[in-house]
Write a protein that holds these residues in place. Structure first.
Motif, PDB file in Angstrom:
ATOM      1  N   GLY A  18     -10.676  32.681  12.552  1.00  0.00           N
ATOM      2  CA  GLY A  18      -9.983  31.737  13.110  1.00  0.00           C
ATOM      3  C   GLY A  18      -8.555  32.205  13.415  1.00  0.00           C
ATOM      4  O   GLY A  18      -7.783  31.330  13.484  1.00  0.00           O
ATOM      5  N   THR A  19      -8.319  33.530  13.456  1.00  0.00           N
ATOM      6  CA  THR A  19      -6.680  33.857  13.859  1.00  0.00           C
ATOM      7  C   THR A  19      -6.445  33.424  15.178  1.00  0.00           C
ATOM      8  O   THR A  19      -6.929  33.180  15.947  1.00  0.00           O
ATOM      9  N   ASP A  20      -5.023  33.099  14.971  1.00  0.00           N
ATOM     10  CA  ASP A  20      -4.389  32.761  16.372  1.00  0.00           C
ATOM     11  C   ASP A  20      -4.048  33.970  17.212  1.00  0.00           C
ATOM     12  O   ASP A  20      -4.246  33.963  18.117  1.00  0.00           O
ATOM     13  N   LEU A  21      -3.748  35.028  16.464  1.00  0.00           N
ATOM     14  CA  LEU A  21      -3.401  36.480  17.237  1.00  0.00           C
ATOM     15  C   LEU A  21      -3.738  37.332  16.387  1.00  0.00           C
ATOM     16  O   LEU A  21      -3.287  37.870  15.339  1.00  0.00           O
ATOM     17  N   LEU A  22      -4.799  38.246  17.129  1.00  0.00           N
ATOM     18  CA  LEU A  22      -5.233  39.520  16.524  1.00  0.00           C
ATOM     19  C   LEU A  22      -4.504  40.704  17.215  1.00  0.00           C
ATOM     20  O   LEU A  22      -4.587  40.709  18.668  1.00  0.00           O
ATOM     21  N   ILE A  23      -3.721  41.400  16.519  1.00  0.00           N
ATOM     22  CA  ILE A  23      -3.490  42.632  17.092  1.00  0.00           C
ATOM     23  C   ILE A  23      -4.252  43.950  16.706  1.00  0.00           C
ATOM     24  O   ILE A  23      -4.193  44.139  15.370  1.00  0.00           O
ATOM     25  N   HIS A  24      -4.826  44.483  17.494  1.00  0.00           N
ATOM     26  CA  HIS A  24      -6.023  45.581  16.891  1.00  0.00           C
ATOM     27  C   HIS A  24      -5.788  47.023  17.746  1.00  0.00           C
ATOM     28  O   HIS A  24      -5.488  46.511  19.029  1.00  0.00           O
ATOM     29  N   GLU A  25      -5.830  48.019  16.720  1.00  0.00           N
ATOM     30  CA  GLU A  25      -5.825  49.130  17.812  1.00  0.00           C
ATOM     31  C   GLU A  25      -7.030  49.505  18.391  1.00  0.00           C
ATOM     32  O   GLU A  25      -8.151  49.032  18.149  1.00  0.00           O
ATOM     33  N   ALA A  26      -6.766  50.033  19.788  1.00  0.00           N
ATOM     34  CA  ALA A  26      -7.729  50.315  20.612  1.00  0.00           C
ATOM     35  C   ALA A  26      -7.650  51.848  20.903  1.00  0.00           C
ATOM     36  O   ALA A  26      -6.962  52.045  22.318  1.00  0.00           O
ATOM     37  N   THR A  27      -7.715  52.829  20.250  1.00  0.00           N
ATOM     38  CA  THR A  27      -7.191  54.198  20.604  1.00  0.00           C
ATOM     39  C   THR A  27      -8.021  54.886  21.802  1.00  0.00           C
ATOM     40  O   THR A  27      -7.449  55.475  22.406  1.00  0.00           O
TER      41      THR A  27
ATOM     42  N   GLY B  68     -13.538  48.177  23.557  1.00  0.00           N
ATOM     43  CA  GLY B  68     -14.701  47.178  23.426  1.00  0.00           C
ATOM     44  C   GLY B  68     -14.966  46.891  21.976  1.00  0.00           C
ATOM     45  O   GLY B  68     -15.286  45.841  21.655  1.00  0.00           O
ATOM     46  N   GLU B  69     -14.815  47.834  20.914  1.00  0.00           N
ATOM     47  CA  GLU B  69     -15.153  47.451  19.532  1.00  0.00           C
ATOM     48  C   GLU B  69     -13.909  46.723  19.254  1.00  0.00           C
ATOM     49  O   GLU B  69     -14.200  45.814  18.365  1.00  0.00           O
ATOM     50  N   ALA B  70     -12.684  46.675  19.628  1.00  0.00           N
ATOM     51  CA  ALA B  70     -11.445  45.974  19.331  1.00  0.00           C
ATOM     52  C   ALA B  70     -11.878  44.364  19.917  1.00  0.00           C
ATOM     53  O   ALA B  70     -11.796  43.467  19.088  1.00  0.00           O
ATOM     54  N   MET B  71     -12.404  44.255  21.357  1.00  0.00           N
ATOM     55  CA  MET B  71     -12.982  43.058  21.609  1.00  0.00           C
ATOM     56  C   MET B  71     -14.070  42.335  20.898  1.00  0.00           C
ATOM     57  O   MET B  71     -13.869  41.036  20.458  1.00  0.00           O
ATOM     58  N   ASP B  72     -14.917  43.339  20.210  1.00  0.00           N
ATOM     59  CA  ASP B  72     -16.071  42.689  19.083  1.00  0.00           C
ATOM     60  C   ASP B  72     -15.408  42.068  18.246  1.00  0.00           C
ATOM     61  O   ASP B  72     -15.942  40.922  17.778  1.00  0.00           O
ATOM     62  N   VAL B  73     -14.389  42.919  17.466  1.00  0.00           N
ATOM     63  CA  VAL B  73     -13.995  42.123  16.372  1.00  0.00           C
ATOM     64  C   VAL B  73     -13.264  41.064  16.651  1.00  0.00           C
ATOM     65  O   VAL B  73     -13.271  40.015  15.656  1.00  0.00           O
ATOM     66  N   ALA B  74     -12.554  40.905  17.702  1.00  0.00           N
ATOM     67  CA  ALA B  74     -11.920  39.897  18.066  1.00  0.00           C
ATOM     68  C   ALA B  74     -13.050  38.520  18.163  1.00  0.00           C
ATOM     69  O   ALA B  74     -12.651  37.327  17.737  1.00  0.00           O
ATOM     70  N   SER B  75     -13.991  38.693  18.807  1.00  0.00           N
ATOM     71  CA  SER B  75     -15.033  37.678  18.955  1.00  0.00           C
ATOM     72  C   SER B  75     -15.779  37.316  17.561  1.00  0.00           C
ATOM     73  O   SER B  75     -15.856  36.317  17.451  1.00  0.00           O
ATOM     74  N   LYS B  76     -16.108  38.333  16.668  1.00  0.00           N
ATOM     75  CA  LYS B  76     -16.366  37.897  15.606  1.00  0.00           C
ATOM     76  C   LYS B  76     -15.415  37.233  14.498  1.00  0.00           C
ATOM     77  O   LYS B  76     -15.780  36.130  13.722  1.00  0.00           O
ATOM     78  N   MET B  77     -14.171  37.354  14.825  1.00  0.00           N
ATOM     79  CA  MET B  77     -13.106  36.837  14.144  1.00  0.00           C
ATOM     80  C   MET B  77     -12.724  35.383  14.750  1.00  0.00           C
ATOM     81  O   MET B  77     -11.948  34.565  14.370  1.00  0.00           O
ATOM     82  N   ASN B  78     -13.336  35.198  15.898  1.00  0.00           N
ATOM     83  CA  ASN B  78     -13.090  33.767  16.856  1.00  0.00           C
ATOM     84  C   ASN B  78     -11.532  33.710  16.967  1.00  0.00           C
ATOM     85  O   ASN B  78     -11.136  32.632  16.819  1.00  0.00           O
ATOM     86  N   ALA B  79     -10.728  34.712  17.423  1.00  0.00           N
ATOM     87  CA  ALA B  79      -9.619  34.853  17.557  1.00  0.00           C
ATOM     88  C   ALA B  79      -9.022  34.224  18.880  1.00  0.00           C
ATOM     89  O   ALA B  79     -10.084  34.228  19.876  1.00  0.00           O
ATOM     90  N   LYS B  80      -8.046  33.532  19.095  1.00  0.00           N
ATOM     91  CA  LYS B  80      -7.482  32.855  20.132  1.00  0.00           C
ATOM     92  C   LYS B  80      -6.764  33.812  21.237  1.00  0.00           C
ATOM     93  O   LYS B  80      -6.933  33.415  22.167  1.00  0.00           O
ATOM     94  N   ALA B  81      -6.465  34.916  20.626  1.00  0.00           N
ATOM     95  CA  ALA B  81      -5.880  35.792  21.568  1.00  0.00           C
ATOM     96  C   ALA B  81      -5.802  37.328  21.045  1.00  0.00           C
ATOM     97  O   ALA B  81      -5.781  37.373  19.407  1.00  0.00           O
ATOM     98  N   LEU B  82      -5.730  38.437  21.836  1.00  0.00           N
ATOM     99  CA  LEU B  82      -6.016  39.649  21.272  1.00  0.00           C
ATOM    100  C   LEU B  82      -5.188  40.312  22.021  1.00  0.00           C
ATOM    101  O   LEU B  82      -4.896  40.589  23.223  1.00  0.00           O
TER     102      LEU B  82
END
Length: 882
Positions: A743-752, A770-784
């Motif tokens: 449910g995070t509002d903003l996910l900052i994820h590495e995408a090396t 793509g793996e960072a996007m998958d984490v964002a989907s699982k997290m139900n993030a509002k922005a990545l």
């Protein structure tokens, strides 16, 4: 033979002075290795590689001289490639039935263990001098302690560093390191040294001087807040300032080949003997008689060797000792008592790292005049004034120096291009530029040399300036290398390129589309607790901001700095999420772009640096925390002894490192309160949660263990202006992180890495886009927000996923209505501009063609593919491979 001095960096808002000394044999010495040294090397014209540097000399201990040293060691060592190549080569040798040789090499490697304190531990008692160092470091007392402290977060067993503290004279060794490296280079490239030339490196002699320094506190400061005793004076610290003499042997005289022909000397080995100063006897083919020719008959008299003096004089007390130093006195004009170590050399140039107010002192000026050969033949003095305080840094002579002397040209130019697309998200990193109407006249008399009656010849250093030492006939400033790096002409050129790419038109079209949508209905912006607020009804004045100070991975890149993020809260205070090398400089440059008055700038810098109340470090890799050294030093000076430590949340390795480092630099004592990330993992109460709430307004700060290296963590922060913020650090995709940050509002994820490079991601324990996007989907993030890109993508990572490409092409980078943003250095986001940054991705991509990527030095040197690495048996078990 050629030799020169190249200016790597000068004092600017984001750099400290350093130079590169290139020897006649091609070996290279760096004098002072502050933050960003590797990036500045990459910007140098030609092919100067980090690995070609074999000596680093430091004038004093401080972040401005050694902040970039650990990174330089790591890049030079390049352990992963060395391990892979050695093991692959070993397998190849075994397959060719050369087992005896391979076994001998393996036993030799097993017998030798090297560490960073300059020692060599051997099971067979072999002498250190028998094995040349890969890197030689010379500096003041404390350098060995600093190098030894690096073991807490870095180790390169196969890379030997020799450290020398205080007095050091390499003349007896005659630069064995560079000679050894040159032999290897010539063997590899199958080149034979011409009989017509002789090459050699610079010998170095240090001149250490101890002095008392007082902490930068006003006289009325409260001593009880930082020291135990009730002294009325600031605490005194004994420091060491080191100046250097770099010398060559006497230059051999020219071989007079016409004279040799006239004397009927047979070509070949006899010529070589004569050049060495030996007499030769041969049978004269014309007279058929034996003949002897002396060397002086065909070889001109040798000339004095080259001498470069590098002077660091922080106080007048140090000057008093320099004035009477025997080695320097021997170089003064008309000196008839030359010392053996300076006999046969001629002082060519003096380089001054001395602070400007000391350099301009009449006593110092009078001393400089002693080295002039005559009233008409003067020694050149190159000035690279060191800076002690933020006030001095902010009041450098003019805007040209502050904004036009950044050595990170590719990063600055990239920021300029993006600012033409949208200067709200990407502020102009170089806001004021010199008028270049007179650019045809490269160097004015005022810029190049200041000559006064009975004065001294001064050359004001500029980034990338080249001063030629050899050949002597060309000695002096190469005027073609003295030119402004950033001008209105350059800005116009870049703007034209951006317009021709179609990026500005595309951005305008996107902005028009956004405005049309706003007319039909409110645009969602991210405000915690208020998920659907119209942008037109919300003031931006009290919202926080997120600035990216670095978006690259560990390997140096010209276009991106290493990792760093600045998250500012609504009350003006802030937290840093990782503090890579150069973070403070990038912040100052970012802030400079929005400040007009110089006096206001100083006040704003101090206010914002003092407002950094917390730092969170994801893991003990150098590219995520080396910026701490400057941050703590700058805040210590700004806080003037007040009890205002930052909350430092980090793996325990950082505590051990800082405890040892502060014995070398006591100024950083009491500048932080340490909290181990392990003590604030999910399910535990953050020990300093209340302090974080009082100073930042955040309601929770949780660490989550992730897979990267030992003691790696992600973090989830509640109560920021962006709402719930989650940051991955460096790691493989983590379900645990996704669950804690749900449910995070903003996910900052590495995408090396880009999609399709999953093998590399697994090998190096990073994530793909793509793996960072998958984490964002699982997290139900509002922005990545994607960051920490490999040096393979110095500008913008490609999208290999066809569906993602189509989505980006249509309406910006989104996934199920989730904005996805590619981070860039200097990018500044507010809660209501995240959507806009996502929408502008297609416009930014037009700035760079798919074939426009550049190979940076560190990333292009002898790469080994992931498949080759993973095919090597036992690689993951090899020490230091990960």
């Amino acid at each position: 033979m050629t030799a020169s001095i190249r200016i790597l960096t000068t004092t600017s808002i984001d750099s400290n002075p350093s130079l590169l000394l290139i020897s006649p044999d091609g070996s290279k010495t760096i004098i002072n290795c502050g933050e960003g040294s590797q990036r500045s090397l990459l910007e140098m014209p030609g092919t100067i590689r980090v690995s070609s540097v074999n000596r680093i000399c430091l004038t004093h201990v401080g972040h401005d001289t050694l902040g970039g040293l650990p990174g330089m060691i790591l890049t030079s060592a390049d352990v992963v490639n060395n391990v892979a190549k050695e093991m692959m080569q070993k397998n190849h040798v075994v397959n060719n039935k050369k087992k005896d040789t391979t076994t001998a090499k393996m036993n030799d490697n097993n017998n030798r263990k090297r560490n960073f304190n300059g020692s060599l531990i051997s099971n067979n008692n072999e002498e250190e001098s028998d094995i040349p160092a890969d890197l030689e470091i010379v500096g003041p007392n404390g350098i060995k302690t600093f190098l030894h402290s690096l073991r807490h977060f870095m180790r390169r067993d196969r890379f030997k560093v020799n450290a020398h503290e205080g007095y050091y004279d390499s003349s007896a060794l005659q630069n064995a390191v560079s000679t050894n490296q040159q032999k290897k280079s010539r063997t590899k490239k199958k080149r034979k040294q011409s009989n017509e030339e002789q090459t050699f490196g610079f010998a170095v002699k240090s001149i250490p001087i101890s002095y008392n320094s007082y902490a930068q506190y006003p006289q009325h400061y409260d001593t009880t807040s930082i020291i135990q005793d009730q002294s009325s004076q600031p605490p005194s610290i004994t420091k060491q300032a080191i100046s250097y003499l770099f010398t060559t042997p006497p230059l051999p005289g020219k071989f007079l080949i016409n004279k040799a022909i006239e004397l009927n000397i047979p070509r070949g080995p006899l010529y070589a003997q004569l050049k060495k100063g030996e007499d030769v006897t041969f049978l004269d083919s014309k007279t058929n008689e034996e003949r002897t020719v002396k060397s002086e008959e065909v070889v001109e008299q040798s000339r004095p060797g080259v001498c470069v003096a590098v002077i660091y004089c922080p106080t007048l007390d140090v000057l008093d000792k320099l004035v009477v130093d025997e080695s320097l006195v021997a170089l003064e004009k008309n000196n008839t008592n030359m010392q053996d170590e300076t006999a046969g050399v001629e002082l060519d140039v003096m380089v001054h790292f001395t602070p400007k107010h000391i350099f301009n002192h009449p006593k110092y000026q009078s001393w400089c005049k002693r080295f002039d050969k005559s009233t008409t033949e003067k020694i050149d003095h190159i000035t690279l004034h060191s800076i002690d305080t933020l006030e001095e840094r902010s009041s450098v002579d003019d805007e040209k120096d502050m904004n036009g002397n950044s050595p990170y040209v590719s990063g600055i130019c990239g920021g300029m291009r993006r600012s033409f697309v949208n200067d709200e998200l990407y502020p102009m990193p170089c806001p004021t530029l010199p008028d270049d109407k007179g650019q045809e006249k490269v160097v004015t008399e005022e810029d190049k040399v200041v000559t006064e009656e009975d004065g001294i010849s001064i050359i004001k250093a500029n980034v990338m300036m080249d001063y030629i030492l050899m050949p002597r006939s060309r000695r002096g400033l190469d005027e073609s290398t003295v030119k402004p790096l950033y001008t209105e002409k350059l800005m116009t050129k870049l703007q034209k390129q951006v317009k021709e790419s179609g990026a500005i038109d595309r951005a305008s079209s996107i902005m028009k589309s956004i405005n049309d949508k706003e007319k039909k209905g409110p645009t969602r912006i991210m405000v915690p607790g208020q998920k659907n607020i119209s942008s037109s009804s919300t003031s931006n004045a009290n919202l926080g901001e997120l600035i990216f100070t670095g978006t690259g991975s560990a390997v140096p890149c010209k276009h991106r700095n290493v990792t760093g993020k600045y998250l500012r809260m609504n009350n003006g205070n802030s937290i840093l999420l990782d503090v890579g090398e150069g973070t403070v400089g990038q912040l100052l440059r970012s802030w400079k772009s929005t400040i007009s008055s110089n006096q206001t700038a100083i006040d704003e810098y101090k206010s914002r640096l003092k407002g950094i109340k917390a730092v969170w470090i994801s893991h003990p890799h150098a590219d995520h925390h080396l910026g701490l050294l400057r941050l703590l030093s700058e805040r210590a000076a700004i806080c003037c002894g007040q009890n205002d430590p930052i909350v430092l949340m980090a793996p325990h390795d950082m505590y051990d490192f800082l405890q040892e480092y502060q014995t070398v630099l006591p100024e950083i004592k009491s500048t932080y309160i340490f909290v181990e990330c392990y003590d604030m993992i999910h399910g535990r109460v953050n020990p300093l949660g209340r302090k974080l709430y009082d100073e930042l307004g955040i309601t929770n700060c949780i660490s989550i263990p992730v897979a990267h290296c030992q003691r790696s963590y992600a973090v989830v922060i509640d109560g920021t202006p962006f709402g719930k913020v989650s940051y991955s650090g460096d790691c493989r995709p983590s379900n645990r992180f996704a669950n804690v940050g749900y449910g995070t509002d903003l996910l900052i994820h590495e995408a090396t890495f880009e999609d399709g490079m999953e093998e590399d991601a697994v090998l190096k324990r990073h994530s793909t886009v793509g793996e960072a996007m998958d984490v964002a989907s699982k997290m139900n993030a509002k922005a990545l927000i994607l960051t920490h890109f490999s040096q393979r993508y110095p500008k913008i990572p490609p999208l290999n996923n066809k569906k993602a490409k189509q989505e980006e092409s249509n309406d910006g980078m989104k996934k199920k209505d989730m904005p996805i943003v590619f981070a860039f250095d200097f990018m500044k986001l507010t809660p209501n501009t995240v959507d806009l940054a996502s929408e502008l991705t297609p416009a930014l991509r037009l700035l760079y063609s798919e074939t426009d990527e550049e190979d940076d030095e560190a990333g292009s040197e002898e790469k080994v593919s992931s498949k080759e690495l993973m095919a090597v048996p036992g690689l993951f078990a090899a020490k230091g491979a990960l």
